[in-house]
Structure formats: C-alpha cells, structure tokens
Design a protein around this motif. Sequence first.
Motif, PDB file in Angstrom:
ATOM      1  N   THR A   1       0.739  -1.020   0.025  1.00 32.85           N
ATOM      2  CA  THR A   1       0.128  -0.130   0.056  1.00 32.85           C
ATOM      3  C   THR A   1       1.029   1.396  -0.024  1.00 32.85           C
ATOM      4  O   THR A   1       1.987   1.197   0.193  1.00 32.85           O
ATOM      5  N   ALA A   2       0.213   2.341  -0.518  1.00 29.58           N
ATOM      6  CA  ALA A   2       1.143   3.628  -0.489  1.00 29.58           C
ATOM      7  C   ALA A   2       1.813   4.106   0.628  1.00 29.58           C
ATOM      8  O   ALA A   2       2.875   4.370   0.621  1.00 29.58           O
ATOM      9  N   PRO A   3       1.148   4.152   2.015  1.00 29.31           N
ATOM     10  CA  PRO A   3       1.924   4.319   2.990  1.00 29.31           C
ATOM     11  C   PRO A   3       3.371   3.655   3.308  1.00 29.31           C
ATOM     12  O   PRO A   3       4.259   4.185   3.944  1.00 29.31           O
ATOM     13  N   SER A   4       3.420   2.481   2.845  1.00 27.74           N
ATOM     14  CA  SER A   4       4.642   1.560   2.873  1.00 27.74           C
ATOM     15  C   SER A   4       5.523   2.264   2.382  1.00 27.74           C
ATOM     16  O   SER A   4       6.974   2.153   2.987  1.00 27.74           O
ATOM     17  N   ILE A   5       5.388   3.097   1.331  1.00 33.26           N
ATOM     18  CA  ILE A   5       6.723   3.555   0.645  1.00 33.26           C
ATOM     19  C   ILE A   5       7.416   4.835   1.614  1.00 33.26           C
ATOM     20  O   ILE A   5       8.591   4.791   1.528  1.00 33.26           O
ATOM     21  N   TYR A   6       6.494   5.171   2.630  1.00 29.76           N
ATOM     22  CA  TYR A   6       7.089   6.175   3.382  1.00 29.76           C
ATOM     23  C   TYR A   6       7.989   5.757   4.396  1.00 29.76           C
ATOM     24  O   TYR A   6       8.367   6.373   5.225  1.00 29.76           O
ATOM     25  N   LEU A   7       7.881   4.386   4.547  1.00 30.74           N
ATOM     26  CA  LEU A   7       8.993   3.537   5.409  1.00 30.74           C
ATOM     27  C   LEU A   7      10.396   3.573   4.880  1.00 30.74           C
ATOM     28  O   LEU A   7      11.262   3.549   5.787  1.00 30.74           O
ATOM     29  N   TYR A   8      10.288   3.776   3.839  1.00 29.67           N
ATOM     30  CA  TYR A   8      11.815   3.577   3.019  1.00 29.67           C
ATOM     31  C   TYR A   8      12.327   4.886   2.416  1.00 29.67           C
ATOM     32  O   TYR A   8      13.609   5.149   2.212  1.00 29.67           O
ATOM     33  N   PHE A   9      11.340   5.665   2.089  1.00 29.09           N
ATOM     34  CA  PHE A   9      11.631   7.155   1.403  1.00 29.09           C
ATOM     35  C   PHE A   9      10.843   8.218   2.163  1.00 29.09           C
ATOM     36  O   PHE A   9       9.710   8.111   2.652  1.00 29.09           O
TER      37      PHE A   9
END
Lengths: 199, 199
Positions: B40-48
């Motif tokens: 899901t989209a928020p997962s991206i913010y775990l890495y960037f």
Amino acid sequence: MPRSATDLKPRILAEARRLLVTEGHGALSTRRIAREVGCTAPSIYLYFANKDALVHALVDEGFQLLRAHLEAAHAEAAARPGRSVEALCQAYADFALANPEYYEVMFHLGPAELSRYPKERYRVQRAVLDLIGRAALGPGAGPERTLRTATLIWSSLHGAISLHLAHRIDKSVRGPELLADAVRVAVQAARLEPTLRTE
Amino acid sequence: MPRSATDLKPRILAEARRLLVTEGHGALSTRRIAREVGCTAPSIYLYFANKDALVHALVDEGFQLLRAHLEAAHAEAAARPGRSVEALCQAYADFALANPEYYEVMFHLGPAELSRYPKERYRVQRAVLDLIGRAALGPGAGPERTLRTATLIWSSLHGAISLHLAHRIDKSVRGPELLADAVRVAVQAARLEPTLRTE
DNA sequence: CACGGCCGATGAACAGTGATAAGTTATCAC
DNA sequence: GTGATAACTTATCACTGTTCATCGGCCGTG
C-alpha cells in the motif's frame, strides 16, 4: 451575474499569469486561480478547454513577449552593426533570466506535461529564428542555412540557460561568462561552416 | 509479514524505475507504485522520506548510468585518439535519446518540482565533466579551465538535446545534424580560446 | 510457556488536484 | 408573461501526496 464588471476570461488569464510569474507554474491550480479571481473552478472551463489550454495561452503570451523583446533589441543594435547577433543573444538571455517561469513553460514543458496540443505550436516562431539567423549570416544567406545556423546558435544559448535555471552548473562556473562563451562560440563557428556533414 | 520474500525498498525502487522509463515521470504515483509492487502507498514512506526522495534516488541512478556509459565510451575511444571528445559527446547524446525520461528528471526538473533537497546534489558529477574537459584539452590543462571548457561543451550539447526532447525544433532541422554541429562547434571553439573575457 | 515491546505494514482519513454533469439564476427576444 | 439561452455554481468523481492510529506477527526476556 458576474461578480466583477469585466469579462471573466481575461481576468482568469491575468491571474494565471500572475501566479506563474510570482510562484511558478507549480502553483497554477484551477481552484487557486478561481479563488483569487472570485469565481469557482469550473468557470474556468467555460473559457478554456482544460488546464493545459490555459497554460498554453501563457506560452503564447511568452512567445509574443520574447519576440517583442528581441525585436526591440534588434532595432537598437541596428545602429552599431557587426555585433547584432551578440546583442540579440544577450537580449534572449536577459529575457530568460528575467522571466524564468515563462521560460520554463515555453521551453521545458514537454508533451507529457502539456499534452493535447499539436506539437507544431510548441516550435518556436520562425520570426525569432530568422532574426537570429540573419543577424549571424546577413540577409544574403539562403533560408535553409539561415534556419540551421539560427537553430544552432539558439540551442547553444538555450543549453546554458536551461542548465543555469535548473541549478545544474557548478558553483565555480560563473553564469554570465558561460552564457557569453556559449554565444560567441556558436556565432563564430556558425559563420564559418557551410553545410558540412560530419558523418 | 512481507507479501513477497524480498525487501520492499529495492522493489519499490525497481517499480518506480520501470514506470519512469516506460510511462514517464508523470506516471509516478505512490499508489500506482504500491499497487504494482503489491503493497500500500504508506509503505513507501517507510523507506523514502517522500516522493521527491524516491525520484531523487532515480536521479542518482541516472547519474551512475550516465557516468558508466561515458566511461565505457571513453575507454573504447582511447584506442584511436584525437576524436575522443566527439565520441564522448556522441555517447552523452546516445544516453539522452535512449533514456529520455531519465534525462528529463536528471536535468530538467528544477527545485520547484523536486524540492527539499540540497541543490548541491543536482550539480552533475565532476567526474563526468572532467572526462569531457580532459578529452577536449588534454590532461595538461588546469582544473579551472578544464571545468569551464567542459561546462561549455556540455551546455551546448545539452541545449540541442533539451530542445529536441521537448519537440521545440523545427521539423526541417534534422536532429542528429544539429547535435553533431553543436558538438563540433563547442569543441573547436573551446579548444582555441583561453579565458578570454568578453566584457 | 507467557508477556511486553518492537517493527513492518495497513486502513482510514485530510487536503488538495483536474474535470464533469446537473442544477440554478439572470438576461434577452418575442 | 413565457421560453430560451448563456453564465455560473454546487455537488461529485477519481485521483494525488501525506499522516496517523492501529493491527499483527516476531523476538527477547522473565
């Protein structure tokens, strides 16, 4: 019931222009323009097919401004001849640095960001190129060579401006010097070479 | 519970790269990447930190690719010397035309579209410029002059490429010819002139 | 074995985007 | 007065980047 006396279309355009110049083309949003103008977002679609059409109107404005700017410089430089290409190029650079956001939408926006419009309208007006080409080669040169030489000078100029505006140039390289170099190099080399194939 | 075995970060990056190359940087959206990757989209913010950071990772990739490409061309051209600048410039142009979307984010995205990152990281790697500059002037030239000449050649090259990619060049002007002209003109003129002030 | 604590991932939500369709309102011709 | 027409708005859709509270499985400790 128009909230203000004047027609909406020119006021939308004016506000879009103001936002472009003061905050950059990223700040252009239909709702923002509408709020600033005093109407609602869908009203914009009464006068422009879509947002791209609005931006494109600004691009056209930009080309008119640039052309007028160059023609003024050309007329002024006509007094002392010989250096008219340099004067034109300087005027071009001045315009770009004075109106970076205009320059951005005029020359950097590609079909991806600004779609749905015929590519033909993107191409810079021949008038501007003729101005440069004839200043470099004189009125005697054939139209094809004139266009080619003008494009070469223009592209060299644009390269320096584009990199400068995008902050891609090393700090220790001074912008104005690079621009002057780019112009001189393109002009002197373009004057010499006829249609010399390199392959 | 990772849905797939591998770590998420490289897969996000890979999908972003794929989308950039195949559909352009306008197609890069967090939800799109997430859907394609299977998270899901928020997962991206775990890495960037944010989307700009993701794009910036692609920019860094692009610079590495470009540098490798140029160094390969440089090594290959070392065999028959004398024309190594032309070979380097040709390699640069090849890279740009083969990876237009990479080139776009690498050199056209300004601080407005790609904010929150130190400007320093935008500036092209000195290694690439040194490669060009030394190919043009030889290893004997001083670092300052080398940088300046390399920047001049690079900007001329970039101008032609930038206008070509943005479809701003008149149909009757052939792209490869313009590129070749731009290179030749910049190289020959840059070789001649020492630090000649134009004002 | 049980119990926290931790960390990766998620669902829901917020404010914003371009765009469309339906509805309202004011003005003009007849 | 009646109908038509144009201008304009409200409501809505699908989408964007981003944040926050929450959930669930894993790991080390007691």
